[in-house]
Design a protein around this motif. Structure first.
Motif, PDB file in Angstrom:
ATOM      1  N   UNK A  70     -45.806  35.384  45.090  1.00  0.00           N
ATOM      2  CA  UNK A  70     -46.309  36.457  44.229  1.00  0.00           C
ATOM      3  C   UNK A  70     -47.474  36.012  43.359  1.00  0.00           C
ATOM      4  N   UNK A  71     -47.838  34.769  43.471  1.00  0.00           N
ATOM      5  CA  UNK A  71     -48.915  34.267  42.637  1.00  0.00           C
ATOM      6  C   UNK A  71     -50.229  34.085  43.354  1.00  0.00           C
ATOM      7  N   UNK A  72     -50.380  34.647  44.552  1.00  0.00           N
ATOM      8  CA  UNK A  72     -51.621  34.515  45.288  1.00  0.00           C
ATOM      9  C   UNK A  72     -51.721  33.236  46.084  1.00  0.00           C
ATOM     10  N   UNK A  73     -50.771  32.323  45.895  1.00  0.00           N
ATOM     11  CA  UNK A  73     -50.824  31.066  46.643  1.00  0.00           C
ATOM     12  C   UNK A  73     -50.551  31.298  48.116  1.00  0.00           C
ATOM     13  N   UNK A  74     -49.667  32.243  48.435  1.00  0.00           N
ATOM     14  CA  UNK A  74     -49.342  32.534  49.826  1.00  0.00           C
ATOM     15  C   UNK A  74     -50.544  33.110  50.565  1.00  0.00           C
ATOM     16  N   UNK A  75     -51.372  33.900  49.884  1.00  0.00           N
ATOM     17  CA  UNK A  75     -52.574  34.450  50.509  1.00  0.00           C
ATOM     18  C   UNK A  75     -53.524  33.331  50.911  1.00  0.00           C
ATOM     19  N   UNK A  76     -53.657  32.343  50.061  1.00  0.00           N
ATOM     20  CA  UNK A  76     -54.545  31.221  50.368  1.00  0.00           C
ATOM     21  C   UNK A  76     -54.004  30.366  51.504  1.00  0.00           C
ATOM     22  N   UNK A  77     -52.692  30.186  51.540  1.00  0.00           N
ATOM     23  CA  UNK A  77     -52.100  29.472  52.674  1.00  0.00           C
ATOM     24  C   UNK A  77     -52.329  30.236  53.972  1.00  0.00           C
ATOM     25  N   UNK A  78     -52.174  31.540  53.921  1.00  0.00           N
ATOM     26  CA  UNK A  78     -52.383  32.375  55.100  1.00  0.00           C
ATOM     27  C   UNK A  78     -53.824  32.263  55.596  1.00  0.00           C
ATOM     28  N   UNK A  79     -54.753  32.260  54.691  1.00  0.00           N
ATOM     29  CA  UNK A  79     -56.160  32.141  55.089  1.00  0.00           C
ATOM     30  C   UNK A  79     -56.435  30.798  55.747  1.00  0.00           C
ATOM     31  N   UNK A  80     -55.851  29.734  55.194  1.00  0.00           N
ATOM     32  CA  UNK A  80     -56.076  28.397  55.754  1.00  0.00           C
ATOM     33  C   UNK A  80     -55.516  28.285  57.170  1.00  0.00           C
ATOM     34  N   UNK A 207     -65.720  28.463  57.741  1.00  0.00           N
ATOM     35  CA  UNK A 207     -64.563  29.187  57.218  1.00  0.00           C
ATOM     36  C   UNK A 207     -63.373  28.248  57.031  1.00  0.00           C
ATOM     37  N   UNK A 208     -63.185  27.314  57.961  1.00  0.00           N
ATOM     38  CA  UNK A 208     -62.058  26.380  57.854  1.00  0.00           C
ATOM     39  C   UNK A 208     -62.212  25.486  56.626  1.00  0.00           C
ATOM     40  N   UNK A 209     -63.416  24.984  56.377  1.00  0.00           N
ATOM     41  CA  UNK A 209     -63.625  24.116  55.211  1.00  0.00           C
ATOM     42  C   UNK A 209     -63.449  24.907  53.922  1.00  0.00           C
ATOM     43  N   UNK A 210     -63.967  26.153  53.918  1.00  0.00           N
ATOM     44  CA  UNK A 210     -63.820  26.979  52.725  1.00  0.00           C
ATOM     45  C   UNK A 210     -62.362  27.324  52.466  1.00  0.00           C
ATOM     46  N   UNK A 211     -61.605  27.631  53.540  1.00  0.00           N
ATOM     47  CA  UNK A 211     -60.179  27.946  53.385  1.00  0.00           C
ATOM     48  C   UNK A 211     -59.389  26.729  52.932  1.00  0.00           C
ATOM     49  N   UNK A 212     -59.794  25.550  53.413  1.00  0.00           N
ATOM     50  CA  UNK A 212     -59.112  24.323  52.992  1.00  0.00           C
ATOM     51  C   UNK A 212     -59.344  24.047  51.511  1.00  0.00           C
ATOM     52  N   UNK A 213     -60.570  24.241  51.060  1.00  0.00           N
ATOM     53  CA  UNK A 213     -60.858  24.041  49.635  1.00  0.00           C
ATOM     54  C   UNK A 213     -60.097  25.045  48.778  1.00  0.00           C
ATOM     55  N   UNK A 214     -60.026  26.296  49.252  1.00  0.00           N
ATOM     56  CA  UNK A 214     -59.337  27.329  48.488  1.00  0.00           C
ATOM     57  C   UNK A 214     -57.828  27.125  48.472  1.00  0.00           C
ATOM     58  N   UNK A 215     -57.306  26.498  49.531  1.00  0.00           N
ATOM     59  CA  UNK A 215     -55.856  26.320  49.625  1.00  0.00           C
ATOM     60  C   UNK A 215     -55.373  24.925  49.318  1.00  0.00           C
ATOM     61  N   UNK A 216     -56.241  24.101  48.724  1.00  0.00           N
ATOM     62  CA  UNK A 216     -55.864  22.715  48.468  1.00  0.00           C
ATOM     63  C   UNK A 216     -54.736  22.615  47.448  1.00  0.00           C
ATOM     64  N   UNK A 217     -54.705  23.513  46.473  1.00  0.00           N
ATOM     65  CA  UNK A 217     -53.635  23.458  45.473  1.00  0.00           C
ATOM     66  C   UNK A 217     -52.284  23.867  46.061  1.00  0.00           C
ATOM     67  N   UNK A 218     -52.188  24.971  46.825  1.00  0.00           N
ATOM     68  CA  UNK A 218     -50.886  25.271  47.457  1.00  0.00           C
ATOM     69  C   UNK A 218     -50.430  24.175  48.415  1.00  0.00           C
ATOM     70  N   UNK A 219     -51.370  23.604  49.176  1.00  0.00           N
ATOM     71  CA  UNK A 219     -50.997  22.528  50.092  1.00  0.00           C
ATOM     72  C   UNK A 219     -50.574  21.270  49.342  1.00  0.00           C
ATOM     73  N   UNK A 220     -51.056  21.126  48.125  1.00  0.00           N
ATOM     74  CA  UNK A 220     -50.659  19.971  47.336  1.00  0.00           C
ATOM     75  C   UNK A 220     -49.187  19.951  47.001  1.00  0.00           C
ATOM     76  N   UNK A 221     -48.549  21.143  47.019  1.00  0.00           N
ATOM     77  CA  UNK A 221     -47.109  21.182  46.760  1.00  0.00           C
ATOM     78  C   UNK A 221     -46.339  20.409  47.826  1.00  0.00           C
ATOM     79  N   UNK A 222     -46.792  20.493  49.074  1.00  0.00           N
ATOM     80  CA  UNK A 222     -46.119  19.759  50.151  1.00  0.00           C
ATOM     81  C   UNK A 222     -46.250  18.255  49.920  1.00  0.00           C
ATOM     82  N   UNK A 223     -47.457  17.817  49.531  1.00  0.00           N
ATOM     83  CA  UNK A 223     -47.656  16.389  49.261  1.00  0.00           C
ATOM     84  C   UNK A 223     -46.810  15.921  48.090  1.00  0.00           C
TER      85      UNK A 223
END
Length: 365
Positions: A70-80, A207-223
């Motif tokens: 609900x915080x927009x993080x899922x949208x960024x993961x979806x884009x990536x 698009x892949x690089x831009x999506x990765x930059x935009x989704x780096x914070x949600x992906x950081x949760x996994x790390x």
């Protein structure tokens, strides 16, 4: 009492009674009418079933998943993920599958995954030409991967029930989860080919690089979760708390898409879902305790007879005989001490005789 505990839950289940209620009804019926157990024991067993430190991880992971959905993080993961699978024939369902796997690696809660994945991917799947039946089944099935992909709440509950290391269960679930995901992907591609649905876009590095930059914070949760657990910085339960704080920080400070009211709403939903989990865990603990003290579990164990296994053991000179615990240890020690040589394997086994419970292993002469 054993027959009541065996058949009463089945009857109540066929009548449509909720699982926690049918277990509790069975336990109360047995305690009141078929045993002399003090009624005060019920409260103690229910409390002991929940008085386990790893259970704290359940509400934390649920809260993390709900907040990220609900915080927009899922949208960024979806884009990536979409930027990676957009060039394939079955790009939309493959993106949905990858999104479910990645989101499950953050939250571990199937309910949060279904809400996050379904709300985003279901409309797109229908617009692309996939049937309602396929889209619904895909979302439910792929979100079930969360039971294998760590941090799985199912693994946490199983580890508590069996006293197994949760970290080891997490490690054991990675490969099966990936294998099952690969099977899903194969079926998705075949189904899209048979239905002649080809919605794709050309892979774009920009698009892949831009999506990765935009989704780096949600992906950081996994790390944070896996890096912290397997580096030994914190336990799986502590990882759940850290992921919760991380999700709050990203949603409220980094992206600023969640306010205090929405944060409170996420906490309220987490409270409700946690209650549905814990009430089942508590009642199941009481039911399991009754199975143990009533002798039902032991009777079922003794009733299991596998002739093939016994025959294989006889080929190696081992005879298995299920007897009482005390008699088992006494006879085992006597049989081994008659001929075991000091320093031999048999002598070492003889030293463990007093610790064996429930089975008697005797070397055939």
């Amino acid at each position: 009492m054993g027959w009541v505990m065996a058949f009463m839950p089945l009857v109540l289940l066929m009548l449509g009674m909720p699982i926690f209620l049918l277990l509790l009804t069975t336990c109360i019926t047995v305690i009141v009418f078929f045993s002399t157990i003090p009624h005060a024991v019920v409260h103690q067993i229910l409390f002991d079933a929940l008085n386990k430190f790893p259970l704290i991880a359940v509400p934390f992971f649920i809260f993390t998943g709900d907040l990220m959905s609900r915080g927009g993080l899922s949208i960024r993961l979806m884009r990536w993920i979409s930027s990676m699978f957009g060039g394939f024939r079955a790009s939309l369902p493959l993106t949905s599958l990858g999104f479910a796997a990645v989101f499950g690696a953050i939250s571990g809660a199937t309910t949060a995954s279904v809400a996050a994945v379904g709300s985003i991917t279901y409309p797109r799947l229908r617009e692309a030409g996939y049937s309602e039946r396929f889209a619904s089944a895909l979302i439910v099935s792929e979100c079930a991967l969360d039971n294998l992909i760590p941090p799985s709440i199912a693994f946490i509950l199983y580890g508590i029930a069996t006293e197994t290391s949760v970290a080891h269960l997490f490690a054991a679930g990675i490969v099966p989860g990936l294998v099952l995901g690969g099977i899903f992907a194969f079926y998705i591609y075949i189904h899209s080919f048979k239905e002649n649905i080809d919605v794709r876009q050309k892979f774009n590095w920009t698009e892949f690089i831009a999506a990765t930059k935009d989704g780096i914070w949600p992906l950081g949760a996994i790390a944070v979760i896996f890096g912290g657990i397997y580096s030994g910085v914190f336990s799986p339960t502590e990882a759940a708390g850290v992921s919760c704080v991380y999700a709050i920080f990203v949603a409220m400070v980094v992206y600023r898409e969640v306010n205090l009211i929405q944060l409170f709403q996420c906490a309220a939903r987490t409270l409700f879902l946690t209650g549905t989990f814990f009430i089942i865990v508590a009642v199941a603990g009481l039911f399991g305790w009754l199975l143990t003290i009533s002798g039902v579990a032991g009777a079922l164990t003794n009733a299991i007879d596998v002739p093939e296994t016994r025959e294989q053991l006889r080929q190696y000179g081992v005879v298995v005989d299920v007897t009482g615990a005390d008699e088992c240890a006494r006879r085992l020690a006597v049989d081994f001490e008659r001929w075991a040589r000091p320093g031999s394997l048999h002598h070492a086994i003889a030293g463990l005789a007093g610790e064996l419970r429930g089975a008697h292993f005797r070397l055939a002469e």
